[in-house]
Scaffold this active site. Structure first.
Site, PDB file in Angstrom:
ATOM      1  N   GLU A  83      -9.864   5.042  -9.450  1.00  0.00           N
ATOM      2  CA  GLU A  83      -9.983   5.370  -8.030  1.00  0.00           C
ATOM      3  C   GLU A  83     -11.282   6.086  -7.702  1.00  0.00           C
ATOM      4  O   GLU A  83     -11.786   5.999  -6.579  1.00  0.00           O
ATOM      5  CB  GLU A  83      -8.777   6.248  -7.622  1.00  0.00           C
ATOM      6  CG  GLU A  83      -8.613   6.453  -6.141  1.00  0.00           C
ATOM      7  CD  GLU A  83      -7.930   5.271  -5.443  1.00  0.00           C
ATOM      8  OE1 GLU A  83      -8.123   5.125  -4.225  1.00  0.00           O
ATOM      9  OE2 GLU A  83      -7.216   4.520  -6.123  1.00  0.00           O
ATOM     10  N   SER A  85     -14.205   5.404  -8.470  1.00  0.00           N
ATOM     11  CA  SER A  85     -15.294   4.479  -8.126  1.00  0.00           C
ATOM     12  C   SER A  85     -15.239   4.070  -6.661  1.00  0.00           C
ATOM     13  O   SER A  85     -16.236   3.586  -6.117  1.00  0.00           O
ATOM     14  CB  SER A  85     -15.209   3.223  -9.009  1.00  0.00           C
ATOM     15  OG  SER A  85     -15.519   3.521 -10.349  1.00  0.00           O
ATOM     16  N   ASP A 119     -10.513  -3.117  -2.235  1.00  0.00           N
ATOM     17  CA  ASP A 119     -10.862  -2.235  -1.112  1.00  0.00           C
ATOM     18  C   ASP A 119     -12.364  -1.973  -1.061  1.00  0.00           C
ATOM     19  O   ASP A 119     -12.990  -2.036   0.001  1.00  0.00           O
ATOM     20  CB  ASP A 119     -10.117  -0.900  -1.256  1.00  0.00           C
ATOM     21  CG  ASP A 119      -8.647  -1.008  -0.890  1.00  0.00           C
ATOM     22  OD1 ASP A 119      -8.202  -2.109  -0.520  1.00  0.00           O
ATOM     23  OD2 ASP A 119      -7.948   0.018  -0.982  1.00  0.00           O
ATOM     24  N   THR A 140      -3.781  -7.330 -10.359  1.00  0.00           N
ATOM     25  CA  THR A 140      -2.586  -6.511 -10.547  1.00  0.00           C
ATOM     26  C   THR A 140      -1.539  -6.919  -9.536  1.00  0.00           C
ATOM     27  O   THR A 140      -1.864  -7.435  -8.454  1.00  0.00           O
ATOM     28  CB  THR A 140      -2.897  -5.007 -10.367  1.00  0.00           C
ATOM     29  OG1 THR A 140      -3.237  -4.777  -8.982  1.00  0.00           O
ATOM     30  CG2 THR A 140      -4.041  -4.562 -11.252  1.00  0.00           C
ATOM     31  N   LYS A 152      -7.660  -5.137   5.128  1.00  0.00           N
ATOM     32  CA  LYS A 152      -8.021  -3.725   5.148  1.00  0.00           C
ATOM     33  C   LYS A 152      -8.974  -3.435   3.994  1.00  0.00           C
ATOM     34  O   LYS A 152      -8.677  -3.775   2.841  1.00  0.00           O
ATOM     35  CB  LYS A 152      -6.780  -2.839   4.995  1.00  0.00           C
ATOM     36  CG  LYS A 152      -5.959  -2.682   6.246  1.00  0.00           C
ATOM     37  CD  LYS A 152      -4.876  -1.640   5.971  1.00  0.00           C
ATOM     38  CE  LYS A 152      -3.986  -1.414   7.157  1.00  0.00           C
ATOM     39  NZ  LYS A 152      -2.941  -0.393   6.873  1.00  0.00           N
ATOM     40  N   ASN A 162      -8.856   6.214   1.860  1.00  0.00           N
ATOM     41  CA  ASN A 162      -9.030   5.102   2.802  1.00  0.00           C
ATOM     42  C   ASN A 162      -9.407   5.545   4.214  1.00  0.00           C
ATOM     43  O   ASN A 162      -9.027   4.904   5.195  1.00  0.00           O
ATOM     44  CB  ASN A 162      -7.748   4.249   2.863  1.00  0.00           C
ATOM     45  CG  ASN A 162      -7.379   3.663   1.515  1.00  0.00           C
ATOM     46  OD1 ASN A 162      -8.248   3.380   0.697  1.00  0.00           O
ATOM     47  ND2 ASN A 162      -6.092   3.501   1.266  1.00  0.00           N
ATOM     48  N   GLU A 181       0.201 -11.336 -17.197  1.00  0.00           N
ATOM     49  CA  GLU A 181       0.602 -11.319 -18.607  1.00  0.00           C
ATOM     50  C   GLU A 181      -0.175 -10.277 -19.402  1.00  0.00           C
ATOM     51  O   GLU A 181       0.293  -9.827 -20.447  1.00  0.00           O
ATOM     52  CB  GLU A 181       0.402 -12.719 -19.220  1.00  0.00           C
ATOM     53  CG  GLU A 181       1.329 -13.769 -18.629  1.00  0.00           C
ATOM     54  CD  GLU A 181       1.044 -15.155 -19.179  1.00  0.00           C
ATOM     55  OE1 GLU A 181       0.232 -15.269 -20.133  1.00  0.00           O
ATOM     56  OE2 GLU A 181       1.627 -16.133 -18.668  1.00  0.00           O
ATOM     57  N   ASN A 190       4.141  -0.364 -11.045  1.00  0.00           N
ATOM     58  CA  ASN A 190       3.333   0.140  -9.944  1.00  0.00           C
ATOM     59  C   ASN A 190       3.331  -0.852  -8.778  1.00  0.00           C
ATOM     60  O   ASN A 190       3.499  -0.484  -7.618  1.00  0.00           O
ATOM     61  CB  ASN A 190       1.908   0.375 -10.477  1.00  0.00           C
ATOM     62  CG  ASN A 190       0.982   1.002  -9.467  1.00  0.00           C
ATOM     63  OD1 ASN A 190       1.361   1.907  -8.732  1.00  0.00           O
ATOM     64  ND2 ASN A 190      -0.246   0.521  -9.419  1.00  0.00           N
ATOM     65  N   GLU A 194       5.610  -1.755  -4.192  1.00  0.00           N
ATOM     66  CA  GLU A 194       5.274  -2.402  -2.915  1.00  0.00           C
ATOM     67  C   GLU A 194       6.209  -3.578  -2.629  1.00  0.00           C
ATOM     68  O   GLU A 194       6.556  -3.846  -1.474  1.00  0.00           O
ATOM     69  CB  GLU A 194       3.823  -2.875  -2.931  1.00  0.00           C
ATOM     70  CG  GLU A 194       2.795  -1.740  -2.956  1.00  0.00           C
ATOM     71  CD  GLU A 194       2.680  -1.004  -1.622  1.00  0.00           C
ATOM     72  OE1 GLU A 194       3.247  -1.473  -0.618  1.00  0.00           O
ATOM     73  OE2 GLU A 194       2.019   0.056  -1.588  1.00  0.00           O
ATOM     74  N   GLU A 264      -3.167  -3.206  13.217  1.00  0.00           N
ATOM     75  CA  GLU A 264      -2.231  -2.098  12.987  1.00  0.00           C
ATOM     76  C   GLU A 264      -2.031  -1.241  14.224  1.00  0.00           C
ATOM     77  O   GLU A 264      -2.220  -0.038  14.222  1.00  0.00           O
ATOM     78  CB  GLU A 264      -2.706  -1.222  11.818  1.00  0.00           C
ATOM     79  CG  GLU A 264      -1.611  -0.361  11.239  1.00  0.00           C
ATOM     80  CD  GLU A 264      -1.997   0.321   9.942  1.00  0.00           C
ATOM     81  OE1 GLU A 264      -1.199   1.137   9.470  1.00  0.00           O
ATOM     82  OE2 GLU A 264      -3.080   0.036   9.395  1.00  0.00           O
ATOM     83  N   ARG A 268       2.452  -3.543  12.202  1.00  0.00           N
ATOM     84  CA  ARG A 268       1.874  -3.423  10.865  1.00  0.00           C
ATOM     85  C   ARG A 268       2.068  -2.022  10.282  1.00  0.00           C
ATOM     86  O   ARG A 268       1.934  -1.825   9.075  1.00  0.00           O
ATOM     87  CB  ARG A 268       0.389  -3.802  10.901  1.00  0.00           C
ATOM     88  CG  ARG A 268      -0.200  -3.968   9.508  1.00  0.00           C
ATOM     89  CD  ARG A 268      -1.555  -4.615   9.511  1.00  0.00           C
ATOM     90  NE  ARG A 268      -2.119  -4.642   8.171  1.00  0.00           N
ATOM     91  CZ  ARG A 268      -3.299  -5.170   7.857  1.00  0.00           C
ATOM     92  NH1 ARG A 268      -4.054  -5.729   8.790  1.00  0.00           N
ATOM     93  NH2 ARG A 268      -3.737  -5.151   6.610  1.00  0.00           N
ATOM     94  N   ASN A 272       3.629   0.573   5.932  1.00  0.00           N
ATOM     95  CA  ASN A 272       3.284   1.903   5.439  1.00  0.00           C
ATOM     96  C   ASN A 272       4.518   2.736   5.134  1.00  0.00           C
ATOM     97  O   ASN A 272       4.408   3.949   4.939  1.00  0.00           O
ATOM     98  CB  ASN A 272       2.402   2.642   6.454  1.00  0.00           C
ATOM     99  CG  ASN A 272       0.998   2.077   6.500  1.00  0.00           C
ATOM    100  OD1 ASN A 272       0.323   1.990   5.483  1.00  0.00           O
ATOM    101  ND2 ASN A 272       0.559   1.665   7.687  1.00  0.00           N
ATOM    102  N   HIS A 275       4.329   5.528   2.652  1.00  0.00           N
ATOM    103  CA  HIS A 275       2.912   5.848   2.459  1.00  0.00           C
ATOM    104  C   HIS A 275       2.493   7.160   3.105  1.00  0.00           C
ATOM    105  O   HIS A 275       1.528   7.782   2.651  1.00  0.00           O
ATOM    106  CB  HIS A 275       2.037   4.709   2.993  1.00  0.00           C
ATOM    107  CG  HIS A 275       2.029   3.496   2.116  1.00  0.00           C
ATOM    108  ND1 HIS A 275       3.180   2.787   1.826  1.00  0.00           N
ATOM    109  CD2 HIS A 275       1.020   2.862   1.464  1.00  0.00           C
ATOM    110  CE1 HIS A 275       2.871   1.765   1.034  1.00  0.00           C
ATOM    111  NE2 HIS A 275       1.574   1.781   0.803  1.00  0.00           N
TER     112      HIS A 275
END
Length: 1605
Positions: A83, A85, A119, A140, A152, A162, A181, A190, A194, A264, A268, A272, A275
């Site tokens: 994160e 980066s 992102d 992922t 987004k 964000n 795999e 993780n 979602e 959003e 939308r 969240n 979140h």
């Protein structure tokens, strides 16, 4: 030729741009080149993904490009994973790469990776050349189903996630499920967060599928494909079909939502869910805890917000919790994966709410949360505004009820399903044949544990109907299988499940493997022995894996033999039910005979039999042929259960007692449905047999119970009540009995007891529930001022009027739901009653706090508890109040050290020997002589078990030296060490032998002491997790000239035990507060010769670094080459150092490759030393990140409240402070350390500027860790000057520097002053007359020695006027001392006061607290009391832990400080003498918490004579000559205490006052002069102003020299 590839397309924003399938790389490349022509294609990935997939993409692109007529470029750019980066700097690096490679506006950028890559690269695409095309290739699951879909893009800032970004839609999103795999299982989980989230807000059918197929979905990614199977539909396995359907289903929902609401504005918002709170958690815990894991916890917390608002039922919360748990996701902040992190201490309610303020969904200050109304449906089609108070209550770990009348009265409600019936019904339906629909099942931790266990045993299949209101059980007909290899069945603290499953596991089909059932620490203490004994006698093979008689158990799968089974049933009826429930599947018909005395809780046995009958099995209870009375013998036929199509579970009768009790105590009315006289549960009798005799009106039908309470405060005491049929309800009866003061009804009054007494009997089994409930009730009721008396099978409670009960009690619940809910009843009438562990009610009534407000009508508030220091990273989950257990050889000092520890912690000391003697009514020696050692050891183990169960918190428990002789006791100690400190007191063996030669109270060993010592030593080490070194002979030569003082021992004990318990961790405050901090690097091979100079060496520093790699014992001095110091020698060195300083120690083993002297490959020896350091309570452990990760991970859980400095050194000069290498090292260190240390070497001055920029960038990130970053060498000295965290310093007295370029503390302060980082401050003494004050000498000497550029001046005025106001308002004001007559007059000028200054009513210290804008606010404190306290404490006789009485002479301002100090010291009574008695009486009124007795004549004491005497009157006003009439006569009787004590005269002149002259003639009395107190309080002032410890010795010498002249 391109291979055939089948893809499934999903439309978004009118385009089929989402393409899903397996092994898509050729398809992706072909599609991009054909559909998105460009001159340049740039693929961006992180290094982890690049290692796996970059070469495949490069090969495919280059092959395809060769076939094109135009030859576009293919470029790739690899960034650091994680994160961090996703930042402004990370974005700029990619943009610079694009510009450097002359990319233009037709460039197509491909984002290959997880959410961070998508992102970040998406935001680059949105802004580069004002927007270029890009493609999402998520690798992922999280990115596939969430971040890649919807356009987004964003980066993170120090203010949150964000917050800077754009909506920028990708041209394509390629979902290649084959990438999963290579995805670690944790990353898959993780992403599943979602997936679950999307189903929870949108489609209940999808959610039900996720609920029921977790095992299959996990298996889908654990089965690697071969030969690109799955690329076409025809080659896809069932697992692949399932996996793709889950992914496509989740993506389709989000694609639809995005199409409707791209920007959003409303709908939308729904994606969240979880979140709002989840992002706040993530902001604190990133990068250690993953996004999906934070959102998982956020979903549960936001669902609880929905439940609290009355919108969502507990069924929804329960289903969501179970589903997320099934995918190995955390569901609470108490999950060990979260709670054990150092950052977890920042998960405070205020902090999380503050982070939530910056959220894109919010409307100004109003926070918005997606509110669920049921699974698959939200309350609104957008996020809902939710008040902070509601969120705070959900986040808080504790609650309090606002007393008042329930607004919903008359209350009509039902309680959750019965836990007892739910567990039995689950097991019966699982063992039965056919489908069974269970209605009103309790949704709780306990039932979840039972369901999970039955799934692990493959005994049944579960699904939900009616929105989760009905559980459909497909019974397995008694066919059970062994769990997956290596899997243990974890039962938490679910006692019912543990006992039932112990027998169930014997039914498992024959296998060579065994089934292991285990639980948490408390479950491992709860008894299961009688059941195991009965099953073993019947032929079952069951082994105890830890403590005898408790879980964990290893159970052979050989079937239940059956036949005649004898079972002791006097401890728990659950043993009986366990065998009854399983008996139909035994190999022969079971005849169960209950033995061992009175059977406990017969109603629960009757409940089991009644339920078995409903499932088709009739149990026959035998009768006595002669009398017809029932016998405790049962015959169970051999047959299978037949499931009824529907089974309705009764509401929980034990839970019903709480709302009924609230009606009773508040004088209101409550009706509980589904509980009445026809109930299977014994607790249904509570209303008629407990509440009615207490004065309530009770109406009970077969299915309903109504209670109307009498007027508040008029409940009747119960007298005698036998609660054996309803034992769990005794806790509710106890809290009512606490306020029951009216005499019992006729015929119930105790013959020998007072009228307010309630005697509850028949509840002995409650000692072995979730906690010892009888002891728990007694301990917690005592906090209200309620007296109780323990009975053999119950307790007696003496009621008091409500208005007389203590308010503000904080109730420890022992993680026991019944304790929490019972005391919530008392909280409805007693103000500010805090229930500390609110979540423990989730065992049986998860929504209790919500129902209190929504259904009963009482306001409930969240409370955030003050824990002091939070649990740091990697620490095993421990309670900072967990009792300390002390072990060690007899004669090692256990009792003495234990008493000092208890005094320092303000806890209770318990010695096991007196406890043993009270219980057995015989001395230890006599017991051994009479019964022998084996009997004594067995009895000793029982005492240990009782002590641990009955005193789990805030006790120091000292055990006998031989406690480790038996395996049972060793097991108990090892188990306890997982949750609390077990401290081994270590003393030299010759000192022990010398002591034992004189000791007579205990029996002789009968063998040489040295043999006993050698036998026990490994056991002590095995059973303890800490060692306190009580060495007395480690100092030699000059060091040994003075025996170790009692004060030195007291300080060391207080430091050690405060640190290991977490009550007062001995960490450097300047590090914690972000101020400049330093440690002195010791470079001696043997530090003992330097100990005389330790104070001088450590002047100004915050800690001492012990370079273990440089140590060399005398025996190793002739060894050539690389040397490893013995652990015993290192421990001895630390013990010696502890005798001279309480500064924290930095324990460093520097390897050769990192610039030290320790062999690089001696990792085993290094980690043995590191573990040893943690055992002895070393505060900071330097761990090189170059050591093997496995070794480091094994070390972290042992660190307790110590901290890890994760370090990396580059001596080569090649380290660049900008780039990937230093970033990787930083991330690796931050992952394991509480403090990060990176050391390079400067080649030029500019290297230091790069270092400084690196530090500034890291420190600007949210929740960053302290960073020690320096450059070595002369060129790097400026980096040492600027470094803020634990800068290593040297001292002129050291033989050599630990590293090139090291500076002294004073040198750094001078340099900081020269470069403007340490401005000159002016300090003053306000008062009059002050011309002869020693304060300027004190402080200016300290400033000079430490190299601080400050000046202390006298400021004498007649009043507190404009001159003083101007001085304290000046920007260069550093602080001031205040003396008479201004200690009260300055208070109006101050912005705040310390609690101590407020209590004393006077200020002697003004501290300017600097604000961010450079201004300051003025804070007033009082250090006089600390000067008195420290002076007295350092001179108390060795055996005096808590002085009983003290005398204060005088009643002026200084007397107030003296009384405050004595109260802090724990003095039980203070005699106060003053010539004007009225003035003395004022102090009695002003200090109501202190037991002050005004005496009219010195020497006339009402109890013990004082052991501390403090005079606050002028020396000229006192005399020891009785003939003097104009002075206060000090008779010799004031020194009558034979134990001696301490005398303090606060007068400065003369040095030896009449009082001190008199005291010096008395034996065992120590004297404290006024200047001594001045010095002590001045040292405290110096630290408050500068953050530095004053160099005491040098300053004291200067002051005494000035005083003498």
């Amino acid at each position: 030729m391109a291979p055939d590839i089948d893809v499934q397309k999903v439309s978004i924003l009118g385009k089929d741009s989402i393409h899903c399938g397996f092994h898509l790389i050729p398809y992706i490349v072909r599609t991009v080149l054909e559909a998105l022509p460009s001159s340049t294609y740039v693929l961006v990935a992180d290094s982890n993904v690049a290692n796996l997939h970059l070469s495949s993409f490069e090969t495919e692109f280059l092959d395809k490009i060769r076939q094109l007529s135009t030859k576009p470029r293919f470029l790739s750019y690899v960034i650091l994973p994680g994160e961090t980066s996703k930042s402004r700097e990370g974005k700029a690096e990619i943009e610079d790469f694009l510009l450097l490679n002359k990319c233009t506006r037709d460039t197509v950028i491909l984002a290959l990776g997880g959410g961070v890559i998508g992102d970040l690269v998406g935001f680059v695409a949105a802004t580069f050349m004002r927007g270029v095309r890009f493609v999402q290739i998520p690798t992922t699951l999280l990115a596939m189903v969430d971040s890649s879909v919807g356009g987004k893009t964003a980066i993170d800032t120090p203010h949150g996630k964000n917050l800077i970004g754009a909506f920028w839609q990708p041209e394509y999103i390629f979902i290649d499920a084959a990438f999963l795999e290579t995805l670690p299982a944790r990353e898959f989980s993780n992403g599943m967060a979602e997936v679950v989230k999307t189903a929870a807000i949108w489609n209940e059918d999808d959610f039900a599928s996720l609920e029921s197929q977790s095992a299959e979905i996990f298996a889908a990614i654990q089965t690697p494909s071969t030969n690109y199977s799955g690329r076409t539909v025809s080659t896809r396995s069932n697992a692949q079909h399932l996996l793709l359907s889950v992914i496509v289903g989740s993506i389709s929902v989000k694609a639809h939502i995005v199409t409707v609401d791209e920007r959003e504005t409303g709908l939308r918002n729904l994606v969240n869910f979880g979140h709002t709170i989840g992002h706040a958690i993530e902001a604190v815990l990133t990068p250690t805890i993953l996004h999906g894991e934070c959102v998982s916890v956020g979903m549960i917390l936001e669902a609880e917000v929905s439940r609290q608002m009355g919108v969502l039922g507990q069924v929804g919360v329960g289903r969501l919790t179970r589903c997320l748990k099934a995918y190995n996701l955390p569901v609470s902040l108490s999950d060990p994966r979260i709670a054990n992190l150092p950052a977890a201490k920042s998960l405070t309610v205020d902090n999380l709410l503050d982070i939530m303020r910056v959220d894109k969904k919010n409307s100004g200050p109003q926070k918005k949360i997606v509110i669920l109304s049921r699974i698959g449906k939200t309350y609104e089609e957008k996020a809902t505004i939710v008040a902070d108070a509601i969120i705070a209550k959900t986040l808080s770990e504790a609650v309090k009820i606002i007393p008042g009348r329930p607004s919903k009265s008359p209350i009509h409600m039902a309680t959750p399903g019965s836990k007892s019936i739910s567990n039995r019904a689950l097991l019966l339906a699982a063992l039965g044949k056919g489908m069974c629909r269970l209605r009103n099942l309790l949704h709780s931790d306990d039932t979840q544990v039972m369901m999970n266990a039955l799934v692990d045993l493959k005994g049944a299949k579960f699904s939900w109907e009616d929105g989760g209101e009905t559980l459909v059980v497909e019974g397995g007909g008694g066919l059970l299988s062994i769990p997956a290899k290596g899997k243990e069945i974890y039962l938490g603290n679910a006692g019912t499940a543990a006992r039932f499953l112990a027998t169930v596991c014997t039914l498992v089909q024959a296998s060579e493997q065994r089934t292991v059932i285990t639980g948490n620490a408390r479950m491992k203490q709860r008894p299961i022995g009688p059941l195991v004994t009965a099953l073993r006698a019947n032929g079952s093979s069951i082994d105890y894996l830890e403590s005898q008689g408790c879980l964990p158990l290893s159970i052979a799968s050989a079937g239940l033999k059956g036949g005649h089974i004898q079972l002791a049933a006097s401890v728990s009826s659950q043993y009986v039910s366990s065998i009854l429930l399983c008996a139909p599947y035994a190999q022969t018909e079971v005849r169960l005979e209950l033995i061992g005395g009175q059977v406990i809780s017969q109603p629960y046995i009757d409940m089991t039999i009644a339920m078995m009958k409903t499932f088709g099995v009739n149990v026959v209870r035998e009768k006595d042929p002669a009398t017809g009375a029932f016998l405790d013998v049962y015959t169970i036929p051999q047959m299978s259960y037949v499931n009824p199509s529907i089974y309705n579970i009764e509401s929980d009768a034990s839970s019903a007692t709480y709302p009924l009790a609230i009606a009773a105590i508040t004088g209101t009315e409550c009706t509980i449905a589904n509980i009445g006289s026809a109930s299977l549960q014994g607790d249904a009798r509570f209303a008629k047999e407990v509440l009615e005799p207490m004065g309530c009106e009770v109406i009970q039908t077969e299915t309903e119970t109504t209670v109307k309470g009498p007027p508040v405060g008029t409940l009747r005491a119960l007298g005698l009540v036998d609660m054996e049929p309803m034992t769990d309800a005794f806790l509710t009866a106890s809290v009512l009995a606490a306020v029951a003061v009216t005499s019992p009804k006729p015929g119930r009054k105790l013959i020998e007891g007072p009228p307010n007494a309630t005697r509850i009997i028949g509840i002995a089994n409650q000692r072995v529930k979730e906690c010892n409930r009888i002891q728990a009730m007694m301990d917690q009721l005592a906090k209200f001022g309620i007296e109780t008396r323990e009975l053999e099978d119950g307790l007696e409670i003496y009621g008091k009027p409500i208005i007389e009960l203590n308010e503000g009690a904080s109730i420890h619940c022992y993680d026991d739901h019944r304790v929490a809910m019972a005391f919530s009843v008392l909280g409805t009438v007693i103000r500010d009653t805090i229930i500390e562990e609110k979540r423990c009610v989730e065992k049986t009534w998860p929504n209790w706090w919500d129902d209190l407000e929504n259904k009963i009508g009482l306001q409930v508030e969240g409370v955030e508890l003050d824990h002091g220091s939070s649990s740091p990273s990697g620490q095993e989950t421990t309670n900072s109040s967990a009792s300390v257990v002390i072990v060690g050889m007899r004669g090692s000092g256990k009792s003495y050290i234990g008493q000092l520890a208890a005094s320092a912690l303000s806890w209770t000391f318990l010695d096991a020997d007196p406890v043993f003697e009270i219980k057995h009514q015989i001395g230890v020696r006599e017991f051994v002589q009479k019964n022998g050692w084996p009997a004594f050891r067995a009895a000793e183990s029982e005492i240990l078990k009782e002590l641990l169960a009955e005193h789990p918190t805030k006790h120091v428990i000292s055990l006998g030296g031989g406690i480790v002789e038996t395996p049972t006791s060793r097991d108990l100690l090892k188990e306890y060490s997982k949750k609390g400190p077990v401290v081994h007191i270590v003393r030299e063996i010759d000192e022990v032998i010398r002591y034992l030669g004189e000791e007579t109270a205990r029996p002789a060993y009968g063998e040489p002491v040295i043999d006993v010592f050698q036998r026990r030593a490994p056991w002590f080490a095995e059973c303890s997790n800490y060692e306190f070194i009580n060495y007395t002979g480690v100092l030699h030569g000059e060091q040994a000239e003075a025996k170790r003082s009692p004060n030195s021992i007291r300080k060391d004990v207080a430091r050690f035990f405060g640190h290991i318990t977490g009550q007062n961790p001995n960490l450097a405050p300047n590090v914690t507060n972000g101020q400049r901090s330093y440690f002195l690097s010791l470079t001696y091979p043997d530090i003992t010769p330097a100990l005389l100079h330790v104070e001088e060496l450590t002047a100004g520093v915050d800690a001492i670094e012990l370079r273990v790699d440089l140590l060399r014992s005398p025996s190793g001095s002739e060894t050539f080459g690389r040397y490893i110091p013995p652990s015993a020698y290192v421990t001895e060195q630390i013990a010696a150092l502890r005798q001279k300083t309480s500064l924290p120690i930095v324990y460093t083993i520097r390897t050769i490759s990192q610039g030290g002297n320790f062999p690089d490959h001696a990792e085993a020896e290094a980690f043995e030393l590191l573990h040893s350091a943690l055992r002895i309570g070393v505060e900071y452990i330097d761990v090189e990140i170059t050591w093997p990760s496995k070794r480091i991970q094994e070390l972290l859980p042992r660190k307790g409240y110590s901290q890890i400095i994760a370090s990396w050194h580059d001596w080569s000069g090649n380290l660049k402070w900008v780039g990937q290498t230093v970033e990787e090292k930083y991330q690796a260190a931050a992952a394991i350390g509480d403090i990060v240390k990176i050391v390079g070497r400067a080649n030029c001055l500019e290297d230091n500027f790069a270092l400084h920029a690196f530090v500034q960038a890291k420190m600007s990130t949210f929740n960053s860790k302290p960073l020690l970053a320096i450059n070595m060498g002369t060129e790097g000295q400026i980096s040492r000057i600027l470094n803020k965290t634990l800068s290593p310093v040297t001292h002129p007295l050291l033989p050599n520097k630990a590293a090139p370029g090291q500076l002294s503390f004073a040198q750094i302060q001078s340099a900081l002053h020269l470069i403007g980082q340490l401005p000159t401050r002016r300090f003053f003494l306000f008062g009059t007359p002050i011309a002869h004050s020693m304060s300027p000498t004190l402080h200016n000497t300290g400033f000079r020695i430490l190299g601080l550029p400050h000046q202390y001046e006298l400021f004498e005025t007649d009043s507190v006027g404009e001159e003083i106001k101007a001085a304290i308002a000046s920007p260069d004001f550093g602080g001031a001392s205040v003396t008479i007559p201004f200690k009260l007059d300055v208070i109006p000028l101050l912005d705040s006061l310390s609690p101590e200054a407020e209590a004393i009513g006077a200020v002697n210290t003004i501290i300017p607290l600097r604000t961010d804008d450079g201004s300051h606010i003025l804070h007033g404190d009082n250090t006089d009391w600390i000067g008195i306290l420290d002076s007295v404490q350092s001179r108390l006789p060795a055996g005096m832990h808590s002085p009983e009485t003290a005398l204060v002479i005088g009643a002026g301002g200084t007397s107030r400080a003296a009384i405050f100090a004595l109260n802090k010291l724990g003095v039980e009574k203070v005699y106060l003498f003053n010539r004007t008695a009225a003035n003395a009486q004022e102090l009695v009124v002003d200090f109501p918490e202190v037991n002050i007795e005004v005496v009219t004549r010195l020497g006339a004491w009402s109890s013990h004579s004082p052991s501390i005497i403090i005079s606050t009157v002028p020396a000229s006003a006192t005399t020891y000559d009785p003939s003097k009439e104009d002075a206060l006569y000090l008779p010799p009787e004031i020194f009558a205490n034979s134990s001696g004590g301490v005398v303090v005269d606060m007068a400065y002149k003369p040095a030896d006052t009449p009082l001190l002259q008199q005291a010096s003639k008395m034996s065992n009395w120590s004297v404290v002069r006024g200047v001594d107190v001045l010095l002590e309080q001045g040292f405290v002032q110096f630290r408050l102003w500068t953050g530095r410890h004053c160099p005491r010795k040098a300053v004291s010498e200067a002051v005494w020299k000035a005083y003498s002249t």
